[in-house]
Design an enzyme around this catalytic site. Sequence first.
Site, PDB file in Angstrom:
ATOM      1  N   ARG A  96       0.883  -1.170   0.000  1.00 61.50           N
ATOM      2  CA  ARG A  96       0.000   0.000   0.000  1.00 61.50           C
ATOM      3  C   ARG A  96       0.918   1.216   0.000  1.00 61.50           C
ATOM      4  O   ARG A  96       1.550   1.531   1.011  1.00 61.50           O
ATOM      5  CB  ARG A  96      -0.893  -0.015   1.235  1.00 61.50           C
ATOM      6  CG  ARG A  96      -1.946   1.092   1.284  1.00 61.50           C
ATOM      7  CD  ARG A  96      -2.756   0.938   2.572  1.00 61.50           C
ATOM      8  NE  ARG A  96      -3.793   1.923   2.705  1.00 61.50           N
ATOM      9  CZ  ARG A  96      -5.051   1.776   2.286  1.00 61.50           C
ATOM     10  NH1 ARG A  96      -5.397   0.666   1.670  1.00 61.50           N
ATOM     11  NH2 ARG A  96      -5.945   2.721   2.477  1.00 61.50           N
ATOM     12  N   HIS A 123      -6.887   0.735  -7.072  1.00 60.30           N
ATOM     13  CA  HIS A 123      -7.214   0.001  -5.840  1.00 60.30           C
ATOM     14  C   HIS A 123      -7.987  -1.262  -6.247  1.00 60.30           C
ATOM     15  O   HIS A 123      -9.179  -1.398  -5.955  1.00 60.30           O
ATOM     16  CB  HIS A 123      -8.054   0.886  -4.914  1.00 60.30           C
ATOM     17  CG  HIS A 123      -8.128   0.398  -3.500  1.00 60.30           C
ATOM     18  ND1 HIS A 123      -7.499  -0.745  -3.065  1.00 60.30           N
ATOM     19  CD2 HIS A 123      -8.791   0.900  -2.424  1.00 60.30           C
ATOM     20  CE1 HIS A 123      -7.738  -0.915  -1.774  1.00 60.30           C
ATOM     21  NE2 HIS A 123      -8.527   0.052  -1.368  1.00 60.30           N
ATOM     22  N   GLN A 170     -10.258  -3.564  -3.855  1.00 58.58           N
ATOM     23  CA  GLN A 170     -11.561  -3.002  -3.514  1.00 58.58           C
ATOM     24  C   GLN A 170     -12.592  -3.335  -4.584  1.00 58.58           C
ATOM     25  O   GLN A 170     -13.751  -3.638  -4.284  1.00 58.58           O
ATOM     26  CB  GLN A 170     -11.448  -1.483  -3.354  1.00 58.58           C
ATOM     27  CG  GLN A 170     -12.771  -0.789  -3.059  1.00 58.58           C
ATOM     28  CD  GLN A 170     -13.376  -1.214  -1.741  1.00 58.58           C
ATOM     29  OE1 GLN A 170     -12.715  -1.145  -0.707  1.00 58.58           O
ATOM     30  NE2 GLN A 170     -14.619  -1.656  -1.759  1.00 58.58           N
ATOM     31  N   ASP A 191     -16.652   8.088  -3.819  1.00 58.26           N
ATOM     32  CA  ASP A 191     -15.500   7.974  -2.933  1.00 58.26           C
ATOM     33  C   ASP A 191     -15.252   9.352  -2.337  1.00 58.26           C
ATOM     34  O   ASP A 191     -15.839  10.347  -2.764  1.00 58.26           O
ATOM     35  CB  ASP A 191     -14.277   7.473  -3.724  1.00 58.26           C
ATOM     36  CG  ASP A 191     -13.115   7.073  -2.822  1.00 58.26           C
ATOM     37  OD1 ASP A 191     -13.324   6.960  -1.593  1.00 58.26           O
ATOM     38  OD2 ASP A 191     -11.999   6.874  -3.331  1.00 58.26           O
ATOM     39  N   CYS A 247     -16.233   2.763  -0.859  1.00 59.86           N
ATOM     40  CA  CYS A 247     -15.136   1.953  -0.338  1.00 59.86           C
ATOM     41  C   CYS A 247     -14.815   2.256   1.122  1.00 59.86           C
ATOM     42  O   CYS A 247     -14.133   1.457   1.776  1.00 59.86           O
ATOM     43  CB  CYS A 247     -13.893   2.132  -1.205  1.00 59.86           C
ATOM     44  SG  CYS A 247     -13.220   3.804  -1.189  1.00 59.86           S
ATOM     45  N   ARG A 261     -14.432  -7.485   1.220  1.00 54.75           N
ATOM     46  CA  ARG A 261     -12.984  -7.359   1.060  1.00 54.75           C
ATOM     47  C   ARG A 261     -12.304  -8.626   1.565  1.00 54.75           C
ATOM     48  O   ARG A 261     -11.369  -9.148   0.946  1.00 54.75           O
ATOM     49  CB  ARG A 261     -12.452  -6.140   1.832  1.00 54.75           C
ATOM     50  CG  ARG A 261     -12.791  -4.775   1.253  1.00 54.75           C
ATOM     51  CD  ARG A 261     -12.053  -4.508  -0.047  1.00 54.75           C
ATOM     52  NE  ARG A 261     -10.618  -4.636   0.068  1.00 54.75           N
ATOM     53  CZ  ARG A 261      -9.805  -3.664   0.491  1.00 54.75           C
ATOM     54  NH1 ARG A 261     -10.303  -2.476   0.835  1.00 54.75           N
ATOM     55  NH2 ARG A 261      -8.495  -3.840   0.549  1.00 54.75           N
TER      56      ARG A 261
END
Length: 312
Positions: A112, A139, A142, A232, A272, A300
């Site tokens: 990450r 990402h 996700q 988001d 998310c 997830r």
Amino acid sequence: MYASLRKRFRRRDFLSMADFDREEIEGLLLFAAELKEAKKRGEAHTFCAGKSLAMIFQKPSTRTRVSFEVAMFDLGGYALYLNAHDLQLGRGESLEDTGRVLSRYVDGCVIRTYRQEELEEFAQVATVPVINGLTDWEHPCQILADFLTIWQSKGRLAGLKLAYVGDGNNICHSLLLGCPQVGISIHVATPARYAPHPLVVERAKKLAKDTEVEVGEDPVQAVKGADVVVTDVWVSMGQEDEAELKRTVFAPYQVNAALVAHARPDYIFLHCLPAHRGEEVAAEVIDGPHSLVWEEAENRLHAQKALLSLLL
């Protein structure tokens, strides 16, 4: 199913939604659903017994860190959380050298980080599978969870319309690259100065065979007739200096009752997380009956368990 899928996935990297094709994504989702049901029944599924996963985090995390750690525990393996400040990365060692060393210790790595280029440089030298845990560009983990949530809610992926409203960021990029792969039409609405990168849009349109990929500035047009509405945060990590400007520019892009009234009556809402109620989404939407954000967050875990089982 597991044996045939593993032949296709084993020891591959997962850096982008474009890394897997439609058959592979659909197979992974079916496997994730099986693992989800097995966990509910209390059945053990130790596909990663005796294996270890290094997790290098240069950004804070809740869902990514916890879901990967629990995933490895459920699968019989071990996850090692490595904050960048606790590694020699904090003293100038390169990611490439770190990748070379960790490949001698562990069976896979999750990273990450801020820049997609750093992830790709790490993957080039690592000799174990590398998974994108979030970069400024994408990402993808996700989006696997999003697709699992959509599929379990709607019973299908192909033929649906997904509307993304907000910042043309990493989530937007991964949706643009992922939706055409599974037959979902995607309509994006962003302010012009915060639109998704043209290279991503171009690649998404090349991937689209029987789907639509549309990017514009009108949120109402994007949401009209949508089966899925996604947003988001407006201010991502590292963009705090732009916060006031972005809140002003994005004000017309809030996902609220007036906007989702243009979606299909049975639409679902995804985010998310973390969410900022009153900014990118109104409380009446994220806490309303169409919201599946908590199922999405749970997924997830299951999507990543499938991913780890197949790659490591």
